[in-house]
Every structure is written in C-alpha cells, then in structure tokens.
Design an enzyme around this catalytic site. Structure first.
Site, short mmCIF file in Angstrom:
data_model
loop_
_atom_site.label_atom_id
_atom_site.label_comp_id
_atom_site.label_asym_id
_atom_site.label_seq_id
_atom_site.Cartn_x
_atom_site.Cartn_y
_atom_site.Cartn_z
N HIS A 1 0.89 -1.21 -0.05
CA HIS A 1 -0.15 0.10 0.04
C HIS A 1 0.86 1.32 -0.10
O HIS A 1 0.79 2.09 0.82
CB HIS A 1 -0.97 0.01 1.22
N HIS B 1 -1.83 -14.11 1.10
CA HIS B 1 -0.74 -13.67 1.58
C HIS B 1 -0.06 -14.66 2.76
O HIS B 1 -0.95 -14.94 3.68
CB HIS B 1 -0.57 -12.48 2.36
N ASP C 1 -2.39 -6.66 -6.34
CA ASP C 1 -1.47 -7.76 -5.80
C ASP C 1 -2.04 -9.05 -6.16
O ASP C 1 -1.23 -10.08 -6.13
CB ASP C 1 -1.08 -7.65 -4.29
N HIS D 1 -10.71 -10.96 -5.58
CA HIS D 1 -10.42 -9.52 -4.84
C HIS D 1 -9.73 -8.90 -6.07
O HIS D 1 -8.80 -9.38 -6.60
CB HIS D 1 -9.66 -9.66 -3.60
N HIS E 1 -11.14 -6.68 2.60
CA HIS E 1 -11.15 -5.37 3.05
C HIS E 1 -11.61 -4.43 2.04
O HIS E 1 -11.65 -3.18 2.11
CB HIS E 1 -9.71 -5.19 3.72
N ASP F 1 -7.61 -12.09 1.15
CA ASP F 1 -6.59 -11.22 2.22
C ASP F 1 -7.08 -11.63 3.55
O ASP F 1 -6.27 -11.49 4.51
CB ASP F 1 -6.97 -9.86 2.13
N TYR G 1 -1.16 -7.49 10.68
CA TYR G 1 -2.02 -7.60 9.22
C TYR G 1 -3.31 -7.05 9.75
O TYR G 1 -3.98 -6.09 9.03
CB TYR G 1 -1.79 -8.92 8.85
FE1 FEO Z 1 -6.33 -6.32 -0.75
FE2 FEO Z 1 -3.69 -8.36 -0.86
O1 FEO Z 1 -4.81 -7.05 -1.42
#
Ligand code: FEO
Length: 395
Positions: free
Chosen positions: A23, A227, A83, A79, A147, A166, A194
């Site tokens: 970000h 992730h 990324d 999403h 998110h 995410d 996170y």
């Molecule tokens: Fe909301 Fe891992 O991107």
C-alpha cells in the site's frame, strides 16, 4: 513451481522475499510476503487469483509449465486489488475468452484498473456455486469490506478448503507454505500486525462475517489466504483469533507515543511510563518515539492497548509533523473503546496539548484529564502530574 496443497489443489503463487512495503509505504514488510494463487485440476481446471503485476510473466510461465493455458476452464478473482489481479491482463492476452468469476464490485475495480470491459465477466454472489467435477464444487461467499467492497472467499467442497483471499493472511514469506511448518511466533505476530494495520477499521464487519461463516457449519480442513502461510493445522485458530480481535480487543497495556525537540517532552513520556508501572505494576508499558520506531509496529501496540498517551512539543502553534502524520494514520484505523492522555512542552504559546486533545477525540479516543502542559523543561511540578495522568489512564 507448483506446490501440492491437497488432492488436486496446488499453490502456484509468488513468494516475495524482497518486498519491503505494501500500500505504497503505508505498511512496512520485514519478513517478506507472498501472493498466493491456486490451481485446481479436477474435471474442470480452475485458477484462483493471480499475483502482483511485476511477477506476471513468471506466473504465466509457471502456470504454463504445469498445464496448457487453453485447458483452463475459468478463473476466480476473489479481489481486484493489483497484488492479486496483476497478472490478469497478461493472462487474458494469452486466453482472451477465459471466463472470470468475481463479485459485481470486482468488475468495477478490474475494469477501472485494466480498462477491458469486454472481458468475459461472470458475477457471483454468496451461495452461488460451480460444479468442477469429481463430486466437488466451488461455493462463493462475499466478504464485503474485508477489506474492499469487492472481496470474496471461495470454498472448495470435498477438500474443504476456504480460499479466503486477504482475510486471515499475513505479510510473511513462508517457503514451507503451511502454518505447522512455519516459525509460529513470527506467524502470529505478522497475522496480528496485518489485522491491526489493515482490518481494524472493519472490525464490526469482521465479527459479523465470522459469525455468518461459522453458522454455515462448513467443514474447514484448510484456510488458504492470499498472503503468507496456509492454515493447515488447526485452521479455525485464526478464525477464532479474528473473532477475538474484532471485539474491540485490548490487553492490560498502555502505550506512550511521542516526539520531542530538545528531550523535554521525552522526559515527560518516560515519567508517565514510570508512574503507570508504579500505579499498576501488572500493566505492560511501551514507550515509542514516533520518529524512531516503525509506525506499523507502534500501531500494533496501540491495537493491544487499553489506553495511550500522546505527546508533542508546541511548534508553530501546532504539534510536530511526525506526531501529526501518525495521528492521521491513527484516525484511519477507527479504534474504539480506548482512553488517551496528552502531554507536551512549550516555550512560548503552548497549543500542543489542545491540538492533541482535539485530534485524539476526532480519532475516537476518550481523552482524559489531567494533561501535562509544561513550560520549558519539566520541573518537579510537571513530573508530579504524571502520577495523576497514570491514575486516569489506569482507572
Ligand atoms: Fe487487498 Fe492483498 O490485497
């Protein structure tokens, strides 16, 4: 290189050991990260998500080394953030008619970013499913605001895998892939960081979504986020933690955050810390100079705290810009149910405590009295107020 997750499900993402931030510079990464994409080869061949754009060619080469791209029946985009969708344009150049399954909001984000309204989009909603053969199906669960408005999760029946995107992820490079093979201490610290730095503003929705998912009584053998580590051993442990974190989480901790010009405000910070330890020995105290400590690490400590104290000297009838910028970030995270106290030194006009009080109130904190507003360098009078501040925060 693909890695086996279970049955005919493979990880085919990017372990990104060199990534340092996320970000923009808003999230500092210290232990690498990953963009987890998945390949399912049942009667239907399915991709779930892709990787960040700089790794697009590597991703497509990896997928191509495993299967003929034309054999992919469809892709699920959980999403639209870059990324996870970054390799989509390169993939669509190779297989332009590939059906894309995603939420209605994801079409907006994907079209806004890549400008291809002609792509073969197929909208899915919570409860929709697609048969992929061999008695298995993909079931979709919208995860609005976890998110982004476009976020969703995909559940694979039969293998009982929740591809959660995410949610439940961490910026943490784990070559071994699974939680039971990773450094557990680091894993939980990264999962908390996170949540604290990305998901805190959406805690009300997190709580509701966790309740909704648990009420479905789905068998969940594996949670495969986009992730970090894949939760294979006790996968519900991270769901339970999210539930706990979503309920205005706090420990018996007070965090003191300050910056200083000539160390006077610093002296107040340390005195308040000493007094908290005296008044309430069980309370954990952490003290950070906001210019010397990573802002995400401070925010994780704020997340754990029942109260904070924030200090800045007066400069230009305001507060130091380091504290001001940090307060912007604090407001963004919408913390609830936390107290705050303010302190600061000044030479001439002395506005800093008033500004801090207004900014913290605006950020949703209950700002207590008294405060320490010290002219020049702290003397006994100023230090004696630290005990009152400690009492107000510990009450
Ligand atoms: Fe909301 Fe891992 O991107």
């Amino acid at each position: 290189m693909k890695k086996l997750i279970k049955s005919n499900v493979y990880w085919i993402g990017k372990t990104d050991w060199e990534l340092e931030s996320f970000h923009g510079a808003d999230y500092t990464i210290k232990h690498g990260s990953s963009q987890n994409a998945y390949l399912i080869t049942e009667e239907k061949t399915v991709l779930i998500d892709t990787v960040w754009m700089p790794h697009a060619n590597e991703f497509i080469k990896n997928v191509e080394s495993e299967i003929d791209l034309n054999k992919i029946d469809f892709i699920v985009i959980n999403h639209g953030e870059v990324d996870h969708s970054g390799a989509l344009p390169a993939l669509m150049e190779r297989i332009p008619n590939l059906p894309i399954y995603c939420t209605a909001s994801a079409i907006k984000s994907l079209t806004g970013q890549y400008h291809h309204p002609e792509w073969n989009f197929n909208i899915v909603k919570t409860g929709d499913s697609i048969d992929i053969g061999n008695g298995k199906a993909l079931v979709f669960v919208e995860m609005k605001m976890l998110h982004w408005p476009d976020s969703m999760a995909t559940y694979l029946t039969g293998d009982n895998i929740l591809f959660s995107n995410d949610a439940f992820g961490q910026h943490f490079a784990v070559e071994e892939l699974f939680n039971d093979e990773s450094d557990t201490c680091l894993l939980w610290a990264e999962a908390l960081k996170y949540y604290a730095n990305i998901l805190t503003p959406f805690s009300v929705l997190v709580k509701r979504k966790v309740e909704e998912v648990l009420a479905l009584n789905l068998a969940i053998d594996i949670i495969a986020p986009s992730h970090g580590a894949i939760w294979r051993e006790n996968p519900l442990s991270i769901v339970e933690k999210y539930y706990e974190w979503s309920k205005d989480y706090q420990e018996d901790q007070i965090t003191i955050v300050y910056d200083t010009m000539w160390e006077s405000t610093m002296q107040l910070a340390h005195k308040i810390g000493q007094e908290i330890s005296r008044v309430s020995p069980a309370t954990k105290v952490k003290i950070f100079n906001v210019s010397k400590t990573n802002k995400n690490d401070i925010m994780t400590e704020v997340f754990k705290s029942k109260a904070i104290a924030v200090g800045s000297p007066t400069v230009g009838q305001n507060i130091l810009s380091s504290v001001g910028g940090w307060l912007d970030f604090l407001k963004e995270l919408k913390f609830k149910n936390k107290k705050a106290a303010v302190f600061g030194c000044y030479g001439w006009s002395g506005e800093s405590t008033k500004v801090l009080r207004e900014r913290l109130t605006d950020a949703g904190f209950e700002v207590v009295m008294p405060e320490i507003k010290c002219n020049w360098v702290p003397a006994e009078d100023d230090f004696s107020k630290a005990a009152e501040v400690a009492n107000a925060l510990c009450d």
